[in-house]
Design a protein around this motif. Structure first.
Motif, PDB file in Angstrom:
ATOM      1  N   TYR A  80       0.775  -1.195   0.105  1.00 30.74           N
ATOM      2  CA  TYR A  80       0.114  -0.014   0.132  1.00 30.74           C
ATOM      3  C   TYR A  80       1.034   1.168   0.092  1.00 30.74           C
ATOM      4  CZ  TYR A  80      -4.568  -2.043   0.674  1.00 30.74           C
ATOM      5  OH  TYR A  80      -5.814  -2.800   0.663  1.00 30.74           O
ATOM      6  N   ASN A  81       0.237   2.316  -0.741  1.00 30.12           N
ATOM      7  CA  ASN A  81       0.957   3.571  -0.616  1.00 30.12           C
ATOM      8  C   ASN A  81      -0.301   4.617  -0.574  1.00 30.12           C
ATOM      9  OD1 ASN A  81       0.238   4.084  -3.392  1.00 30.12           O
ATOM     10  ND2 ASN A  81       1.751   2.756  -4.061  1.00 30.12           N
ATOM     11  N   LYS A  82       0.228   5.900  -0.715  1.00 30.51           N
ATOM     12  CA  LYS A  82      -0.662   7.092  -0.441  1.00 30.51           C
ATOM     13  C   LYS A  82      -1.643   7.018  -1.366  1.00 30.51           C
ATOM     14  CE  LYS A  82      -0.864  11.964   0.086  1.00 30.51           C
ATOM     15  NZ  LYS A  82       0.019  13.297   0.312  1.00 30.51           N
ATOM     16  N   GLU A  83      -1.624   6.533  -2.929  1.00 31.39           N
ATOM     17  CA  GLU A  83      -2.433   6.412  -3.738  1.00 31.39           C
ATOM     18  C   GLU A  83      -3.058   5.056  -3.847  1.00 31.39           C
ATOM     19  OE1 GLU A  83       0.809   7.399  -4.379  1.00 31.39           O
ATOM     20  OE2 GLU A  83       0.280   9.539  -4.058  1.00 31.39           O
ATOM     21  N   THR A  84      -3.236   4.063  -3.125  1.00 37.02           N
ATOM     22  CA  THR A  84      -3.702   2.837  -3.119  1.00 37.02           C
ATOM     23  C   THR A  84      -5.224   3.192  -2.922  1.00 37.02           C
ATOM     24  OG1 THR A  84      -1.880   1.786  -2.275  1.00 37.02           O
ATOM     25  CG2 THR A  84      -4.003   0.530  -2.058  1.00 37.02           C
ATOM     26  N   GLN A  85      -6.031   2.700  -3.789  1.00 41.37           N
ATOM     27  CA  GLN A  85      -7.540   3.020  -3.762  1.00 41.37           C
ATOM     28  C   GLN A  85      -8.181   1.315  -3.804  1.00 41.37           C
ATOM     29  OE1 GLN A  85      -9.514   3.688  -7.314  1.00 41.37           O
ATOM     30  NE2 GLN A  85     -10.764   5.368  -6.533  1.00 41.37           N
ATOM     31  N   GLY A 232     -24.465   0.410   0.439  1.00 45.08           N
ATOM     32  CA  GLY A 232     -24.033  -0.334   1.655  1.00 45.08           C
ATOM     33  C   GLY A 232     -22.458  -0.944   1.816  1.00 45.08           C
ATOM     34  N   GLY A 233     -22.113  -1.069   0.494  1.00 39.97           N
ATOM     35  CA  GLY A 233     -20.736  -1.531   0.512  1.00 39.97           C
ATOM     36  C   GLY A 233     -19.971  -1.572  -1.036  1.00 39.97           C
ATOM     37  N   GLY A 234     -20.372  -0.524  -1.596  1.00 38.93           N
ATOM     38  CA  GLY A 234     -19.801  -0.481  -3.050  1.00 38.93           C
ATOM     39  C   GLY A 234     -19.005   0.652  -3.293  1.00 38.93           C
ATOM     40  N   ALA A 235     -18.648   1.316  -2.107  1.00 39.29           N
ATOM     41  CA  ALA A 235     -17.521   2.567  -2.400  1.00 39.29           C
ATOM     42  C   ALA A 235     -16.061   2.128  -2.362  1.00 39.29           C
ATOM     43  CB  ALA A 235     -17.884   3.728  -1.367  1.00 39.29           C
ATOM     44  N   LYS A 236     -15.338   2.853  -3.207  1.00 37.10           N
ATOM     45  CA  LYS A 236     -13.908   2.723  -3.274  1.00 37.10           C
ATOM     46  C   LYS A 236     -13.177   4.135  -2.904  1.00 37.10           C
ATOM     47  CE  LYS A 236     -10.992   0.234  -6.441  1.00 37.10           C
ATOM     48  NZ  LYS A 236     -10.727  -0.404  -7.918  1.00 37.10           N
ATOM     49  N   SER A 237     -11.976   3.817  -2.022  1.00 36.51           N
ATOM     50  CA  SER A 237     -11.596   5.244  -1.720  1.00 36.51           C
ATOM     51  C   SER A 237     -10.048   4.980  -1.317  1.00 36.51           C
ATOM     52  CB  SER A 237     -12.412   5.722  -0.503  1.00 36.51           C
ATOM     53  OG  SER A 237     -11.770   6.842   0.065  1.00 36.51           O
ATOM     54  N   THR A 238      -9.566   5.947  -0.875  1.00 33.08           N
ATOM     55  CA  THR A 238      -8.104   6.183  -0.650  1.00 33.08           C
ATOM     56  C   THR A 238      -8.051   6.618   0.834  1.00 33.08           C
ATOM     57  OG1 THR A 238      -7.645   8.379  -1.211  1.00 33.08           O
ATOM     58  CG2 THR A 238      -7.414   6.502  -2.795  1.00 33.08           C
ATOM     59  N   LEU A 239      -6.859   6.579   1.487  1.00 33.61           N
ATOM     60  CA  LEU A 239      -6.480   6.985   2.801  1.00 33.61           C
ATOM     61  C   LEU A 239      -6.875   8.292   3.197  1.00 33.61           C
ATOM     62  CD1 LEU A 239      -5.344   5.873   5.538  1.00 33.61           C
ATOM     63  CD2 LEU A 239      -2.948   6.737   4.878  1.00 33.61           C
ATOM     64  N   TYR A 240      -6.369   9.263   2.295  1.00 27.13           N
ATOM     65  CA  TYR A 240      -6.586  10.677   2.524  1.00 27.13           C
ATOM     66  C   TYR A 240      -7.779  11.074   2.221  1.00 27.13           C
ATOM     67  CZ  TYR A 240      -2.120  12.317   4.738  1.00 27.13           C
ATOM     68  OH  TYR A 240      -0.865  12.467   5.239  1.00 27.13           O
ATOM     69  N   ASP A 241      -8.559  10.703   0.934  1.00 26.54           N
ATOM     70  CA  ASP A 241      -9.827  10.919   0.768  1.00 26.54           C
ATOM     71  C   ASP A 241     -10.635  10.652   1.659  1.00 26.54           C
ATOM     72  OD1 ASP A 241      -9.124  11.638  -1.866  1.00 26.54           O
ATOM     73  OD2 ASP A 241     -10.718  10.461  -2.707  1.00 26.54           O
ATOM     74  N   GLY A 335      -9.540   8.384  12.955  1.00 25.70           N
ATOM     75  CA  GLY A 335      -8.608   7.676  12.255  1.00 25.70           C
ATOM     76  C   GLY A 335      -9.173   6.808  11.256  1.00 25.70           C
ATOM     77  N   PHE A 336      -8.369   6.349  10.146  1.00 28.71           N
ATOM     78  CA  PHE A 336      -8.931   5.417   9.199  1.00 28.71           C
ATOM     79  C   PHE A 336      -7.745   4.526   8.858  1.00 28.71           C
ATOM     80  CE2 PHE A 336      -9.800   5.010   4.480  1.00 28.71           C
ATOM     81  CZ  PHE A 336     -10.903   3.901   4.856  1.00 28.71           C
ATOM     82  N   PHE A 337      -8.328   3.145   9.017  1.00 28.21           N
ATOM     83  CA  PHE A 337      -7.402   1.979   8.549  1.00 28.21           C
ATOM     84  C   PHE A 337      -7.939   1.518   7.334  1.00 28.21           C
ATOM     85  CE2 PHE A 337      -6.896  -2.667   9.108  1.00 28.21           C
ATOM     86  CZ  PHE A 337      -5.421  -2.723   9.188  1.00 28.21           C
ATOM     87  N   LEU A 338      -7.281   1.533   6.449  1.00 26.30           N
ATOM     88  CA  LEU A 338      -7.345   1.351   5.054  1.00 26.30           C
ATOM     89  C   LEU A 338      -6.738   0.006   4.720  1.00 26.30           C
ATOM     90  CD1 LEU A 338      -9.021   1.975   2.228  1.00 26.30           C
ATOM     91  CD2 LEU A 338      -7.002   2.928   1.480  1.00 26.30           C
ATOM     92  N   THR A 339      -7.547  -1.080   4.583  1.00 22.80           N
ATOM     93  CA  THR A 339      -7.122  -2.326   3.925  1.00 22.80           C
ATOM     94  C   THR A 339      -8.416  -3.198   3.362  1.00 22.80           C
ATOM     95  OG1 THR A 339      -5.879  -4.293   4.639  1.00 22.80           O
ATOM     96  CG2 THR A 339      -7.593  -3.625   5.949  1.00 22.80           C
ATOM     97  N   HIS A 340      -8.015  -4.218   2.773  1.00 17.83           N
ATOM     98  CA  HIS A 340      -9.034  -5.220   2.068  1.00 17.83           C
ATOM     99  C   HIS A 340      -8.607  -6.712   2.277  1.00 17.83           C
ATOM    100  CE1 HIS A 340     -12.509  -5.555  -0.443  1.00 17.83           C
ATOM    101  NE2 HIS A 340     -12.044  -6.588  -0.692  1.00 17.83           N
ATOM    102  N   VAL A 341      -9.342  -7.467   2.991  1.00 13.63           N
ATOM    103  CA  VAL A 341      -9.031  -8.605   3.388  1.00 13.63           C
ATOM    104  C   VAL A 341      -8.789  -9.775   2.236  1.00 13.63           C
ATOM    105  CG1 VAL A 341     -11.229  -9.689   3.599  1.00 13.63           C
ATOM    106  CG2 VAL A 341      -9.412 -10.220   5.098  1.00 13.63           C
ATOM    107  N   ASN A 342      -7.743 -10.646   2.473  1.00  6.89           N
ATOM    108  CA  ASN A 342      -7.511 -11.756   1.682  1.00  6.89           C
ATOM    109  C   ASN A 342      -8.468 -12.948   2.536  1.00  6.89           C
ATOM    110  OD1 ASN A 342      -6.707 -14.696   0.892  1.00  6.89           O
ATOM    111  ND2 ASN A 342      -4.609 -13.322   0.162  1.00  6.89           N
TER     112      ASN A 342
END
Length: 644
Positions: A80-85, A232-241, A335-342
């Motif tokens: 992950y980096n600043k641009e990861t969406q 209810g679950g279809g948004a895509k975003s980044t950390l700073y957004d 705070g915001f913890f951005l991730t997506h589970v495997n």
């Protein structure tokens, strides 16, 4: 996809036995780096997230935390980096609620409008549901599409609603809370009809563009282009957004001087929208905060904690994928913890991203609390050979060392540490495998008592008073058996001879096979079950203050990384070996066994092994007596130390 539904069950007898071993105004601007601001130590959070990534639950992650409108911590993990969406799943519910709130402010749409006003095709009970009920999971709509229904692919909310209108209602509107997402689709369609625009356009114009959220969209969830938009679950975003959004919410709708939402709208979103609806036991907030309260949900957001007046003080929008935004009003942080589970790797390990991410604000509270420690409290790590132990020290006089229980950490002794530091050189530490200290390694033998001896040597403590609870009591017992000459006294609270094999009985092949099967059972069920069972076991019996300590006890268990139940751990205590060792020597050190009143009838082998030991009862208390009745606990220990 496997989704764990964690409901605590009665703890197994052997668990009870083992269990006795027992907190931006300018996001793109200045960041208070650790070199400039040493008072905040996020190493524990960093280790926690890094472990999740190393274990493969996530390919990467990022986190951003602010306090008083300044970024105090930011970190990227894995790929992950600043641009990861990434798709943020249910963390998008908060964004969708804010979008609807903006429509309510600017059009004739009202939170109290019934569905049938805008969508007259809803002729059954579902048509009687209000907009606020659609966004608080109290509408009576089914949670999800039934498994045998037609494939729910769509490109517009108009299409989506056609798939919902004929589904039977689960309950009458306003009578029951059922977490799901279908009802939000209907709410989004009502907003479209009120504005004459599609939902993505409404979101962009009212929320995303004013907040500079250039990389956040409600986009197709499936590769084939289906499920768009899914509120209810279809948004895509980044950390700073997303952090921009949290900044706006934390400022009552204001972002850098611009009022994006009215203050009243933000308050409405955070208010109790459950009202008189029934909330089933073991709902999300009860599971992660160990407190049962009915006002658990607002509009698109969880009210994880509330104050005495019912005001939300910890709000969030957790997702099954692990993405977790929160605002904690007790520490003025968000705070915001951005991730997506495997999913495959997480399920294989029994790991729930939905239930693990909410530990983060509790750990941030610890960071805040540690930063506020008095200057006379010394903190640090001691190398005990193949591990480092975290410790805290304060006061002068005779040394006194507190040893915590299983699944706990040094914070267990908050009601004692500062009080005893007034008269003693007081030390509390995290045993290996707990808190900030290093983890054990499977197959590498050591004794907790020997770790304690090395800690004393490094701190230049020749002799000390020991006070241990549960597992800490077993360690104190082992130390008494092995190093009586280094003791001034020993107090074992809820302590005894721990009836397990000691170092003289190495693991056999058969025992390893059995242990591996036990571990697999914990993993298959879901590892959070073990924590909830453990909490329920500790809270099963006690005095009148028992429920008051449920949350602080849970917070320690929640942070605990659970190494012990998931490994064939070495012989860390003498166990049954202690009995023979103690009986072979004359114990001259003063020994007190503190027993909670509700456990006073339980046989105690330690008293047989040390005839000079004195048993004292802590009134109105059970196993965790130092937290249940700290006044009585402190008084009894003080008197014991004074008289000996």
């Amino acid at each position: 996809m496997k989704i764990f539904a964690y409901i605590p069950t009665k703890i197994h007898t052997i668990l009870i036995l083992f269990g006795s071993m027992v907190i931006c105004s300018n996001l793109t601007g200045q960041i208070e780096h650790q070199k400039k601001n040493r008072k905040y130590d996020f190493s524990a959070i960093e280790k926690k997230i890094q472990a999740w990534v190393v274990n493969g639950y996530y390919s990467g992650a990022s986190i951003l935390i602010t306090k008083n409108d300044a970024v105090i911590y930011q970190k990227y993990f894995g790929n992950y980096n600043k641009e990861t969406q990434v798709f943020i799943a249910s963390a998008g519910k908060w964004l969708a609620a804010a979008t609807i709130a903006a429509v309510v402010e600017k059009t004739t749409l009202s939170w109290d409008d019934k569905v049938k006003k805008w969508l007259p095709e809803f002729q059954d009970a579902k048509g009687e549901a209000t907009l606020r009920q659609l966004f608080s999971h109290t509408s009576g709509f089914p949670d999800y599409q039934p498994k045998d229904s037609v494939t729910d692919n769509y490109q517009t909310l108009e299409e989506s609603v056609k798939h919902i209108v004929n589904l039977p209602a689960d309950s009458q509107p306003g009578t029951a809370f059922h977490y799901g997402g279908l009802a939000m689709q209907v709410a989004g369609r009502m907003a479209e009809l009120a504005t004459g625009k599609d939902f993505e356009t409404i979101f962009q114009e009212n929320i995303a563009m004013p907040l500079g959220m250039k990389n956040t969209h409600f986009v197709p969830v499936d590769n084939g282009g289906g499920h768009s938009p899914m509120l209810g679950g279809g948004a895509k975003s980044t950390l700073y957004d997303y952090a921009h959004f949290l900044e706006m919410i934390s400022h009552d709708g204001n972002y850098k001087g611009n009022q994006i939402l009215k203050k009243e709208s933000v308050a409405e979103m955070q208010a109790d929208q459950i009202r008189n609806a029934n909330v089933a036991s073991h709902e999300y907030t009860e599971q992660v905060r160990a407190e049962k309260q009915n006002g658990i949900y607002g509009l698109g957001e969880w009210r994880e904690e509330v104050d005495a007046k019912g005001n939300a003080i910890l709000i969030s929008s957790p997702s099954w994928a692990g993405a977790y935004p929160w605002i904690d009003k007790t520490t003025q942080t968000y705070g915001f913890f951005l991730t997506h589970v495997n999913v495959e790797k997480a399920n294989k390990a029994g790991f729930s991203s939905f239930y693990n991410s909410p530990v983060l604000p509790i750990m941030v509270r610890d960071v805040y609390k540690n930063a506020a420690l008095p200057k006379n409290v010394k903190t640090g790590f001691v190398n005990v050979g193949n591990a480092k132990l975290y410790y805290e020290e304060s006061g002068t006089g005779e040394p006194l060392i507190f040893i915590h229980g299983h699944s706990f950490d040094h914070s267990e002794w908050d009601p004692q540490f500062f009080e005893f530091a007034k008269k003693y050189r007081t030390v509390r530490y995290d045993c290996r495998g707990y808190g900030h200290s290093d983890m054990p390694k499977e197959g590498v033998e050591f004794l907790h008592a020997e770790d304690l001896l090395k800690l004393m040597n490094k701190l230049k403590i020749k002799k000390a008073h020991l006070v241990g609870l549960s597992m800490g009591g077993f360690i104190a017992t082992d130390f008494l058996a092995l190093h009586q000459d280094r003791l001034l006294s020993a107090t074992m609270a809820s302590g005894d001879i721990f009836p397990v094999p000691g170092p003289s009985q190495p693991w056999t092949t058969e025992q390893f096979t059995i242990r591996k099967a036990e571990i697999e059972k914990i993993i298959k069920r879901g590892t959070m079950y073990q924590k909830w069972d453990w909490l329920n076991g500790l809270m099963s019996k006690g005095g009148t203050n028992l429920e008051k300590i449920r949350k602080p006890v849970w917070d320690m268990i929640f942070k605990w990384n659970q190494w012990q139940p998931l490994h064939a751990e070495p012989r860390l205590v003498l166990g049954n070996d202690a009995e023979a060792i103690l009986k072979k020597q004359k114990i001259t050190v003063p020994v007190m066994v503190l027993t909670g009143e509700v456990e006073k009838e339980r046989p105690n082998k330690l008293l047989e092994c040390v005839p000079s030991a004195k048993q004292v009862i802590v009134s109105n208390a059970g196993h965790v007596s130092n937290l249940e009745n700290p006044e009585d606990f402190n008084r009894l220990v003080m008197e014991f130390l004074k008289n000996n």
